[in-house]
Design a protein around this motif. Structure first.
Motif: not given
Length: 733
Positions: A57, A485, A489, A553-554, A556, A688-689, A692, A695
């Motif tokens: 991100l 993003t 979330a 939105y992440t 990746s 961020l990871h 992710k 989520h």
């Protein structure tokens, strides 16, 4: 007294034997393996897509009763002030090239100032340059509390007008004397008359000595006016004086460059050479000033030079002021360097000093740690304990960057119950600032989202149509991705949310933009290409692997695989908004995988043979796999290296290679991770990871991590070894 003052100034600016004592020590003040690549975790550069970190991100609140009670009990400490020019105390030689702002002229009465201004009304246009400089110099001796009265007098305005009518007639010493008078008179930096003086001094730079143009640059800094035209002329003259630049001139030049926010490219190499030559002479505060100047001017030195500066700073880390430590950390953050000894020292120094540091220093310390992916709980805890007390002094930028730093490093609210609530409340108190700097609010809210904290009132503001419209107007920063993003979330972690959301059109626009970037960058990475090809090979064809952004939105990609209740692969139907087939073809052609084998089946027999090989401690003979299609032999010498079975791989291989029976299909999100997804030398995922992973689990996926420490070494191994590894990863879920 006046004549003596005039002589001393004249001697300084004309450099007539600047007699300096060399026995005065520098007085510190009490105030607040290498890798270098694009730093997408720095907030200043966090609004751009990364091509080096595999889809990171690229980014950029509720007050509890306990916190309210604590705030009532504890007095608010005063804001910390620090001397940004403390380095000038290190050497008496600086008196020739800088202004000592602590030594004002001897004060005179206001009545004397009125008499001088009467003289202006008498002489008017007949004022000579020497008269103007003399009157301004004497007026600058007025008591600091009375300067406003002097500047607002119409006769003073007349004097300024007369002073610029014949600037070309002034001598250099008279021009510098006038400029120094402006410092003491506290002239507003935006005053129109200053631009005329800048033009005249710019024209005269080639007539000045090294000390004179450095002194003039320092005067402009004391006035607070940005003078790019003048500095451009100075930088053009610097090469002529390289042989005369000693340690004080070099440090002062880097200080001036930092305050001017610019260093010409052609000067970088000569300055680096000078800096390495004089590095051993630098004192603690000078090292801090050098780092600050390089940071502010965005000057990138070579890796070796930066490491040597850090080595020098580490030598006297205990003697450096808090301000100096912060400056070193700023340049470390800019250079994206890992210097173990320095960072270890920070783990001791920050806890020792945090109680006396100001909020901006604390913020920069935390921000540098997050930019370097360096999680040190000693540092973070010490800052977290200090920050709630300093919140009244927080700018919106400070609060938001602190939230970003702590969220990025995965510092959970439970570790410091008062940190996140106090910073969140600080955001509420500074709401008005977000309409000028919308990026700050998004930075703070994303940091909170990383640790699953969602202040609904501030989210309502950030996602409101008015704020979104304002954020999208930014010409310097692309805030669409940050909004997207945050919106994603909120959608997953606040199922009850009834507040504003991004429009579907905007979401589709950003998702499409991110996928196009992924196609051109992330999907082309060798570690992703080989993982996709081997999974298709392992599972039986293209229809069993879908390369897409499950959570766009992440930012990746994921390699999606579905297994039925018996653990057998079943086809994956890709969403209509992605085209993985085209991407796969593109990836294969990019790396010229025309001769890659298709249809290899990793059976229990193959696993047994691999283990048998390990037990016999002999080199692996490549086993001819069961053929599903006509295939060519295994890859050539590049990958035919034999299987290097680590304990971890052996453990995976010895486990059952069939999934336990499930009630329904299992959806796997296979992640091709790299080291920049984690805190340095740690298994802690960056913000961020971590979000992710959280989520993906919320929407029913099992995450399979192709850890970089395991997968990257296999990229140069045989295809059979890669297939064995992936077999264990997929079928041992």
């Amino acid at each position: 007294m006046y004549a003596k003052g005039r002589f001393l100034l004249w001697r300084s600016v004309n450099e007539y034997r600047c007699h300096c004592r060399h026995d005065e020590p520098c007085l510190p003040i009490l105030t607040p393996c290498f890798w270098q690549q694009g730093n997408t975790y720095s907030v200043s550069s966090s609004r751009h897509l990364s091509s080096t970190k595999n889809t990171l991100l690229d980014l950029a609140f509720n007050k509890s009763p306990e916190m309210q009670s604590q705030a009532r009990r504890q007095p608010i400490p005063p804001d910390i002030r620090f001397d940004t020019r403390a380095f000038l105390k290190c050497r008496p030689e600086y008196s020739c090239i800088s202004l000592n702002t602590t030594q004002r002229p001897s004060p005179t009465s206001l009545d004397k100032s009125w008499e001088l201004l009467k003289k202006v009304t008498v002489l008017k246009g007949a004022l000579k340059p020497s008269d103007v400089s003399s009157i301004l110099w004497e007026l600058s001796s007025v008591d600091p509390d009375k300067t406003t009265l002097v500047r607002s007098d119409q006769r003073f305005v007349m004097l300024l007008r007369y002073s610029v009518e014949n600037l070309q007639l002034y001598s250099l010493s008279e021009l510098l004397e006038v400029l120094q008078a402006f410092v003491w008179l506290d002239m507003p930096s935006a005053h129109s008359v200053l631009a005329l003086y800048e033009s005249e001094l710019s024209r005269r730079v080639d007539q000045m000595t090294l000390h004179q143009f450095l002194f003039a640059a320092d005067l402009w800094r004391c006035i607070g006016k940005q003078v790019p035209q003048y500095l451009k002329s100075v930088y053009a003259s610097v090469p002529l004086y390289i042989g005369q630049i000693r340690t004080p001139e070099l440090v002062q030049l880097l200080y001036i460059m930092g305050e001017g926010r610019y260093c010409p490219k052609e000067l970088v190499q000569p300055l680096e050479q000078l800096l390495m030559r004089h590095l051993h002479e630098l004192q603690p505060e000078e090292v801090g000033t050098v780092c600050l100047g390089l940071f502010k001017s965005q000057t990138s030195l070579s890796e070796g030079a930066v490491m040597r500066i850090l080595d020098k700073a580490h030598v006297f880390v205990e003697d450096m002021s808090d301000f100096g430590l912060v400056n070193v950390m700023k340049y470390l953050r800019f250079s994206y360097l890992y210097h173990k000894e320095w960072l270890d020292a920070m783990g001791k120094e920050v806890p020792r000093r945090a109680h006396r540091m100001g909020i901006q220093g604390l913020m920069h310390m935390a921000l540098a740690c997050s930019a370097l992916h360096y999680r040190n709980d000693n540092i973070l805890t010490a800052i977290a304990e200090r920050v709630p007390l300093m919140v009244p002094h927080c700018r919106s930028k400070d609060s938001c960057k602190l939230l970003w730093a702590y969220g990025t490093l995965g510092f959970l609210p439970v570790k410091s119950p008062s940190l996140y609530p106090s910073l969140t409340e600080a955001l509420r108190q500074r709401k008005a600032e977000f309409y000028r700097y919308p990026e700050h609010l998004l930075t703070g809210l994303l940091g909170l989202a990383f640790v699953s904290t969602f202040p609904e009132d501030l989210i309502s503001l950030a996602l409101s149509p008015e704020f979104v419209k304002l954020a999208l107007k930014s010409t310097q920063l692309d805030l669409k991705k940050d909004l997207y993003t945050l919106n994603g979330a909120v959608e997953l972690e606040l199922p009850h949310w009834t507040g504003p959301r991004l429009t579907s059109n905007l979401q589709e626009e950003v998702a499409d933009m991110l996928w196009k970037f992924a196609e051109s960058d992330i999907c082309q990475k060798q570690e992703v290409v080989q993982a996709e090809l081997c999974l298709k090979d392992l599972l039986g064809g293209e229809e069993f692997v879908c390369k897409r952004m499950i959570l766009p939105y992440t930012r990746s990609i994921d390699l999606e695989v579905h297994l039925d209740s018996k653990g057998q692969p079943i086809p994956v139907t890709p969403p209509c908004n992605t085209t993985p087939e085209k991407t796969s073809s593109k990836s294969e052609n990019f790396y010229n995988w025309d001769k890659v084998n298709i249809g290899v089946k990793v059976t229990d027999d193959l696993v047994a043979q691999l283990l048998n090989t390990k037990n016999k401690k002999s080199s692996l003979k490549v086993v001819k796999p069961t053929l599903l299609h006509s295939v060519e032999p295994d890859e050539g010498d590049l990958f035919n290296t034999g299987l290097f079975l680590t304990n971890e791989v052996t453990d995976m291989l010895t486990k059952s290679s069939v999934c336990k029976e499930n009630k329904g299909p299992v959806k796997l999100a296979i992640q091709v991770c790299n080291r920049n997804h984690y805190c340095y030398h740690s298994d802690q995922l960056l913000g961020l990871h971590a979000m992710k992973r959280r989520h993906l689990k919320l929407i029913g996926y099992k995450v399979v991590d192709l850890n970089h420490q395991e997968w990257f070494p296999l990229l140069r191994k045989s295809r059979t070894e890669k297939l064995a590894y992936l077999h264990c990863k997929v079928f041992n879920q």
